[in-house]
Write a protein that holds these residues in place. Structure first.
Motif, mmCIF file in Angstrom:
data_model
loop_
_atom_site.group_PDB
_atom_site.id
_atom_site.type_symbol
_atom_site.label_atom_id
_atom_site.label_comp_id
_atom_site.label_asym_id
_atom_site.label_seq_id
_atom_site.Cartn_x
_atom_site.Cartn_y
_atom_site.Cartn_z
ATOM 1 N N LEU A 1 0.830 -1.210 0.000
ATOM 2 C CA LEU A 1 0.000 0.000 0.000
ATOM 3 C C LEU A 1 0.865 1.261 0.000
ATOM 4 C CD1 LEU A 1 -2.663 -1.150 2.627
ATOM 5 C CD2 LEU A 1 -2.930 -1.096 0.139
ATOM 6 N N GLU A 2 1.989 1.224 0.723
ATOM 7 C CA GLU A 2 2.863 2.390 0.782
ATOM 8 C C GLU A 2 3.486 2.728 -0.574
ATOM 9 O OE1 GLU A 2 5.576 1.209 3.780
ATOM 10 O OE2 GLU A 2 4.216 1.664 5.456
ATOM 11 N N ARG A 3 3.524 1.756 -1.461
ATOM 12 C CA ARG A 3 4.045 1.959 -2.807
ATOM 13 C C ARG A 3 2.957 2.405 -3.782
ATOM 14 N NH1 ARG A 3 9.650 1.490 -4.222
ATOM 15 N NH2 ARG A 3 10.673 0.438 -2.477
ATOM 16 N N GLY A 4 1.762 2.635 -3.259
ATOM 17 C CA GLY A 4 0.661 3.054 -4.120
ATOM 18 C C GLY A 4 0.022 1.914 -4.885
ATOM 19 N N ILE A 5 0.300 0.688 -4.471
ATOM 20 C CA ILE A 5 -0.273 -0.483 -5.136
ATOM 21 C C ILE A 5 -1.617 -0.822 -4.482
ATOM 22 C CG2 ILE A 5 0.029 -2.943 -5.652
ATOM 23 C CD1 ILE A 5 3.059 -2.457 -5.580
ATOM 24 N N VAL A 6 -2.642 -0.948 -5.286
ATOM 25 C CA VAL A 6 -3.969 -1.314 -4.789
ATOM 26 C C VAL A 6 -3.968 -2.794 -4.425
ATOM 27 C CG1 VAL A 6 -6.381 -1.644 -5.470
ATOM 28 C CG2 VAL A 6 -5.194 0.487 -6.033
ATOM 29 N N VAL A 7 -4.520 -3.129 -3.257
ATOM 30 C CA VAL A 7 -4.533 -4.514 -2.788
ATOM 31 C C VAL A 7 -5.963 -4.926 -2.455
ATOM 32 C CG1 VAL A 7 -3.624 -6.154 -1.107
ATOM 33 C CG2 VAL A 7 -2.228 -4.194 -1.801
ATOM 34 N N LEU A 8 -6.377 -6.070 -3.000
ATOM 35 C CA LEU A 8 -7.661 -6.679 -2.666
ATOM 36 C C LEU A 8 -7.389 -8.081 -2.142
ATOM 37 C CD1 LEU A 8 -8.486 -4.404 -4.745
ATOM 38 C CD2 LEU A 8 -10.365 -5.901 -5.432
ATOM 39 N N ALA A 9 -8.064 -8.457 -1.055
ATOM 40 C CA ALA A 9 -7.849 -9.762 -0.437
ATOM 41 C C ALA A 9 -8.959 -10.726 -0.830
ATOM 42 C CB ALA A 9 -7.784 -9.640 1.080
ATOM 43 N N GLN A 10 -8.579 -11.867 -1.395
ATOM 44 C CA GLN A 10 -9.526 -12.948 -1.614
ATOM 45 C C GLN A 10 -9.654 -13.703 -0.300
ATOM 46 O OE1 GLN A 10 -8.460 -15.729 -4.758
ATOM 47 N NE2 GLN A 10 -9.577 -17.367 -3.727
ATOM 48 N N ILE B 1 -8.327 -3.078 3.852
ATOM 49 C CA ILE B 1 -8.407 -3.197 2.398
ATOM 50 C C ILE B 1 -9.703 -3.911 2.039
ATOM 51 C CG2 ILE B 1 -5.883 -3.248 2.050
ATOM 52 C CD1 ILE B 1 -6.172 -6.314 1.693
ATOM 53 N N PRO B 2 -10.174 -3.755 0.798
ATOM 54 C CA PRO B 2 -11.383 -4.475 0.392
ATOM 55 C C PRO B 2 -11.149 -5.986 0.334
ATOM 56 C CG PRO B 2 -10.920 -2.637 -1.089
ATOM 57 C CD PRO B 2 -9.698 -2.827 -0.249
ATOM 58 N N ASN B 3 -12.186 -6.722 0.660
ATOM 59 C CA ASN B 3 -12.158 -8.183 0.594
ATOM 60 C C ASN B 3 -13.053 -8.671 -0.534
ATOM 61 O OD1 ASN B 3 -10.820 -9.020 3.400
ATOM 62 N ND2 ASN B 3 -12.227 -7.328 3.802
ATOM 63 N N GLU C 1 -14.577 -1.014 -1.379
ATOM 64 C CA GLU C 1 -15.478 -1.687 -0.439
ATOM 65 C C GLU C 1 -15.458 -3.177 -0.750
ATOM 66 O OE1 GLU C 1 -19.503 -0.775 -3.079
ATOM 67 O OE2 GLU C 1 -18.972 0.504 -1.375
ATOM 68 N N ASP C 2 -15.967 -3.965 0.175
ATOM 69 C CA ASP C 2 -15.966 -5.411 -0.024
ATOM 70 C C ASP C 2 -16.820 -5.817 -1.231
ATOM 71 O OD1 ASP C 2 -14.350 -5.688 2.153
ATOM 72 O OD2 ASP C 2 -15.868 -6.537 3.474
ATOM 73 N N ILE C 3 -16.328 -6.780 -1.994
ATOM 74 C CA ILE C 3 -17.091 -7.386 -3.083
ATOM 75 C C ILE C 3 -17.790 -8.623 -2.526
ATOM 76 C CG2 ILE C 3 -16.961 -8.497 -5.346
ATOM 77 C CD1 ILE C 3 -16.280 -5.521 -5.417
ATOM 78 N N ILE C 4 -19.119 -8.664 -2.610
ATOM 79 C CA ILE C 4 -19.905 -9.762 -2.048
ATOM 80 C C ILE C 4 -20.385 -10.672 -3.184
ATOM 81 C CG2 ILE C 4 -21.804 -10.418 -0.544
ATOM 82 C CD1 ILE C 4 -19.748 -8.621 0.807
ATOM 83 N N ILE C 5 -19.815 -11.859 -3.277
ATOM 84 C CA ILE C 5 -20.225 -12.820 -4.296
ATOM 85 C C ILE C 5 -21.487 -13.544 -3.818
ATOM 86 C CG2 ILE C 5 -19.568 -14.938 -5.508
ATOM 87 C CD1 ILE C 5 -16.663 -13.985 -5.360
ATOM 88 N N LYS C 6 -22.503 -13.578 -4.662
ATOM 89 C CA LYS C 6 -23.798 -14.136 -4.280
ATOM 90 C C LYS C 6 -23.931 -15.607 -4.701
ATOM 91 C CE LYS C 6 -25.525 -10.260 -2.652
ATOM 92 N NZ LYS C 6 -25.899 -10.134 -1.218
ATOM 93 N N PRO C 7 -24.573 -16.432 -3.860
ATOM 94 C CA PRO C 7 -24.920 -17.785 -4.299
ATOM 95 C C PRO C 7 -26.066 -17.711 -5.303
ATOM 96 C CG PRO C 7 -25.857 -17.355 -2.141
ATOM 97 C CD PRO C 7 -25.018 -16.154 -2.488
#
Length: 388
Positions: A75-84, A93-95, A257-263
């Motif tokens: 993040l300090e390098r300006g890289i966007v991070v999303l966690a699976q 960070i967004p999940n 924001e979090d991405i919510i995958i739907k069943p």
């Protein structure tokens, strides 16, 4: 846009997520994507992953991260991070997560509608998505009045996915009441559960009915019997994640924001194709059908194994299952045909012959009526989904 994608590429979830990302990329321009297996981080450390991302000039990193990974180095390098979602959700960070409780409730509702009164959950210990699926499944079972007939097994660690001591699982399976409906937290656990049931001599689905999650076609169809599974909108989640990541790159003040995958739906296969019933005649009919589904059985064949008149058997069968004997056999046979289309490279004619169906045109018409497409179209569509 340059994306470093760090995940377990042995599973179809990762490829379906990537397919959604590529679908978004097609609408906005080309993305450069580097696929990095999680084994790289485990072997070389998280700092090596960070160094690679910086050297490769990644704009975005999407991946499975351990709770103690120092994501601020990216993040300090300006890289966007999303966690699976992997073990736990991150707060800074967004999940890329899912509606886990609804997924659990969906499995419970299916089993309850099939007449089950005993329920189990097979998951991982200390993993957020396994726990939340358990919560949704357990709550629905309790609300339906079966809370005293619930059994849970979650002693396996997620980092021992490919190696585990089965002794405790075998003991649990032997001791829980039957018939029982078990939700596996994902298709990996569903596949493992099927193997364990076979090892201790339990019949699927007659003793134990099983539903997994993710609808990983390879895992589901390499199981014997094939594993029923809840299908998630994973491609849609990948599309949303890519759109959000690009917005975060172009507008640094936007934190996402979090991405919510739907069943979406349950894909029924042989592991759950059964109804729990106290009617011994209907139970005998169901057991005979499931045991002989590779043969061209007729209603008259079922009648020879059940001491009832056809009229009485049909009445009681419809009461227990909501369908006729002929319809039940037809749907089950087409489900089996569909499984063989995906798990075998044999010609449609050879697969039909294996199911004692010499008239390929006839079985293709019945397949079309039930599945909405021809066998060849089904095979092409499903195999296309497996490719990125």
């Amino acid at each position: 846009m340059r994306l470093l994608f760090v995940t377990d590429f042995t599973e179809q979830f990762a490829y379906r997520l990537l397919r959604g990302i590529l679908n978004y990329a097609e609408t906005t321009g080309p993305w450069e994507i580097c696929k990095m297996p999680t084994s790289y981080r485990r072997e070389h450390g998280f700092q090596a992953l960070v160094d690679w991302a910086i050297q490769w000039q990644a704009d975005v990193v999407i991946g499975q991260f351990d709770p103690d990974d120092n994501l601020s180095l990216l993040l300090e390098r300006g890289i966007v991070v999303l966690a699976q979602d992997y073990i736990t959700k991150f707060k800074n960070i967004p999940n890329i997560t899912s509606d886990y409780e609804t997924t659990g409730a969906m499995a419970a509702e299916r089993f309850i509608s099939r007449g089950f009164q005993n329920f189990g959950f097979f998951g991982y210990e200390g993993v957020c998505w396994s726990h939340d699926r358990y919560v949704g499944f357990h709550r629905t079972v309790v609300e339906s009045g079966f809370g005293d007939h619930f059994y849970q097994y979650d002693r396996q660690q997620i980092d021992s996915l490919w190696y585990y001591n089965p002794t405790g699982l075998y003991e649990w399976l032997r001791n829980i009441p039957k018939p029982i409906a078990i939700m596996a937290c994902d298709d990996n656990q569903g596949n493992l559960l099927i193997q364990a049931c076979k090892a201790v001599g339990l019949q699927i689905p007659n003793d134990i009915a099983i539903i997994g999650v993710d609808n990983d076609e390879i895992l589901c169809n390499m199981s014997s019997p094939a594993l029923s599974s809840i299908n998630l909108d994973i491609e849609g989640g990948g599309f949303q994640a890519a759109a959000m990541a690009e917005k975060m790159v172009r507008h640094p003040a936007y934190t996402g924001e979090d991405i919510i995958i739907k069943p979406m739906n349950i894909v029924p296969r042989m592991s759950s194709n059964v109804f729990a019933t106290k009617d011994p005649a209907i139970l005998s009919a169901l057991q005979y059908i499931n045991a002989n589904i590779d043969h061209k059985i007729m209603v008259s064949d079922v009648l020879s194994h059940v001491p009832l008149s056809r009229r009485l058997l049909e009445q009681r069968f419809r009461k227990e299952t909501g369908t006729t004997l002929y319809q039940y056999i037809s749907v089950l046979r087409m489900d089996r045909f569909a499984q063989l289309l995906l798990s075998s490279n044999d010609s449609i004619a050879n697969i039909a012959a294996r199911l004692e169906e010499p008239d390929t045109k006839s079985i293709s018409r019945r397949f079309l009526a039930i599945k909405g497409c021809t066998p060849s179209e089904f095979r092409k569509q499903e195999m296309r989904k497996l490719r990125v």
